[in-house]
Design an enzyme around this catalytic site. Structure first.
Site, mmCIF file in Angstrom:
data_model
loop_
_atom_site.group_PDB
_atom_site.id
_atom_site.type_symbol
_atom_site.label_atom_id
_atom_site.label_comp_id
_atom_site.label_asym_id
_atom_site.label_seq_id
_atom_site.Cartn_x
_atom_site.Cartn_y
_atom_site.Cartn_z
ATOM 1 N N LYS A 118 0.860 -1.189 0.000
ATOM 2 C CA LYS A 118 0.000 0.000 0.000
ATOM 3 C C LYS A 118 0.890 1.231 0.000
ATOM 4 O O LYS A 118 1.998 1.197 0.532
ATOM 5 C CB LYS A 118 -0.873 0.016 1.265
ATOM 6 C CG LYS A 118 -2.117 0.850 1.117
ATOM 7 C CD LYS A 118 -3.153 0.068 0.336
ATOM 8 C CE LYS A 118 -4.488 0.744 0.299
ATOM 9 N NZ LYS A 118 -5.511 -0.232 -0.100
HETATM 10 N N1 GLU Z 1 -7.311 0.032 -3.188
HETATM 11 C C1 GLU Z 1 -8.055 -1.144 -3.506
HETATM 12 C C2 GLU Z 1 -8.093 -2.078 -2.305
HETATM 13 O O1 GLU Z 1 -7.896 -1.662 -1.183
HETATM 14 C C3 GLU Z 1 -7.591 -1.799 -4.788
HETATM 15 C C4 GLU Z 1 -6.200 -2.321 -4.792
HETATM 16 C C5 GLU Z 1 -5.743 -2.847 -6.151
HETATM 17 O O2 GLU Z 1 -6.566 -2.928 -7.053
HETATM 18 O O3 GLU Z 1 -4.565 -3.151 -6.266
HETATM 19 O O4 GLU Z 1 -8.386 -3.226 -2.428
#
Ligand code: GLU
Length: 428
Positions: A118
């Site tokens: 993240k």
């Molecule tokens: N931000 C989204 C999540 O928390 C998508 C992450 C992604 O598609 O890599 O799942």
């Protein structure tokens, strides 16, 4: 008492639990049931990489501003790490660490061959011009160019970021490398190699999970009501899709407040209003204004928290009246609230399952970019629905087997998969 601002509603500071600690306590419970060894345990609670960057950006007024940014890679056992980037004024390392770990578990639950990561930048995107956002995004991409990569770590949208920001990441990375590299990021606009169905993927997964859970509880969608907290990409589309299945959505909310209509809110109309009103529900006339806490504790059958972390805590969990909670956001329920919800017999479809439709279609986008061949919308929907159904069923069966909540069952499925992969790959 000191107050912190979350989703437009003040909460006393001591109510908010550290999200990484919240993640750890669930992890520990599942690890105990699985009886995983101490070494595996040690590895899984330590993120593989934590990178901090100070980004210097020329603002529109000619002055330079320094923004703090992070990228945390939690694990790369199942494949390259994957996870969104959050632009928010209060984002901090502990939050990014928790979100990165959740991505590892989420990918494992839905059987997507990615590890978890993240990113976050401490900024207020609502107060920045398009040019400032572009320069900030390019600065972040350049600073992390040796960390991210289509085979290393693949970013995506999250709170405060959108397809335009993904387009700048794609462009900045491609310029830095000297060739076009669409698989560097997912959630791109369609013309740049984005996937059909990615925009609505998370909301669609929430809807599929909600219907699957309703089936287990013997609830009829057409006779059920819902409250949806948050009206960004996940909240608004979840509300729209569950309403299309016949659920009466009686409450919605965004940072401007919460809105209630006992006869059901006309979601397409609210979405049009939100878009035409500078991405805000402020002044929406189709419902009566209520407080955020009233929305969470409203008399509805289904509650979809789709805003941010720590909304359902040990301070309000006992007042929740819904029979079913489906977590569109990451970490909306603090660990302290789990026991209360369980003792009240409320079924909670946890974030790492319920909102995994987003990363599932991100995986589809990455596959399509690497093949250079694109799928129809129908194909994407069918494949996503299948993944969500199968994953729900697997987690549900695990919860029956171990006599535990769906949340702990989802952690069991995830940890089991990552730990067995780790064993085969080995540690040196
Ligand atoms: N931000 C989204 C999540 O928390 C998508 C992450 C992604 O598609 O890599 O799942």
């Amino acid at each position: 008492m000191a107050l912190t601002q979350t989703n437009g509603t003040p909460h006393p500071v001591e109510e908010v639990e550290n999200p990484f600690e919240s993640m750890l306590s669930r992890f520990q419970e599942a690890a105990k049931i699985l009886d995983i060894d101490e070494d595996t345990h040690k590895i899984l609670v330590s993120p593989a990489k934590e990178v901090k960057v100070n980004l210097t950006v020329k603002m529109d007024n000619g002055r330079v501003q320094v923004f703090e940014g992070w990228r945390v890679i939690h694990s790369v056992y199942l494949g390259p790490s994957k996870g969104g980037i959050r632009y928010a004024p209060n984002v901090h390392l502990e939050e990014v660490k928790a979100l990165a770990a959740w991505m590892s578990f989420k990918c494992a639950v839905v059987n997507v061959p990615f590890g978890g990561a993240k990113g976050g930048i401490k900024c207020n995107p609502r107060e920045m011009s398009k040019g400032e956002l572009e320069r900030l995004t390019r600065a972040y991409t350049f600073a992390l160019a040796d960390i991210i990569g289509p085979d290393r770590d693949i970013p995506a949208p999250d709170v405060g970021t959108d397809p335009q920001i993904m387009a700048w990441i794609y462009d900045a990375y491609s310029r830095r490398m000297g060739f076009s590299s669409p698989a560097i990021v997912t959630g791109k606009p369609l013309v740049l190699g984005g996937s059909l169905g990615r925009v609505e993927a998370t909301g669609r997964g929430v809807m599929v999970s909600a219907l699957a859970a309703m089936g287990k509880l013997g609830m009829n969608p057409k006779e059920s009501s819902a409250a949806v907290q948050g009206f960004g990409n996940v909240g608004s589309i979840s509300a729209q899709l569950i309403a299309e299945k016949g659920v009466k959505v009686k409450a919605i909310s965004d940072v401007s407040g919460a809105y209630w209509n006992d006869n059901g809110i006309n979601i397409p109309e609210a979405m049009d209003y939100y878009k035409s009103n500078n991405l805000s529900l402020d002044g929406y006339k189709g419902a009566e204004k209520i407080g955020n806490e009233e929305l969470l504790t409203a008399k509805v059958d289904l509650l979809v928290p789709a805003a941010i972390e720590d909304q359902i805590t040990r301070h309000n969990a006992d007042k929740i009246q819904a029979r079913l909670i489906v977590e569109g956001a990451n970490g909306p329920t603090s660990a302290g609230a789990d026991t209360i919800l369980n003792s009240k017999g409320i079924m909670v479809v946890p974030d790492i399952l319920a909102n995994a439709g987003g990363v599932t279609v991100s995986y589809f986008e990455w596959v399509q970019n690497r093949m250079g061949h694109f799928w129809s919308l129908d194909d994407v929907y069918k494949k996503e629905d299948q993944v969500m159904h199968d994953s729900f069923e697997k987690v549900y069966q695990t919860s029956q087997k171990y006599n535990c909540s769906l949340r702990i069952a989802a952690y069991i499925v995830a940890i089991d998969k990552i730990a067995s992969t780790m064993k085969l790959r080995g540690v040196f």
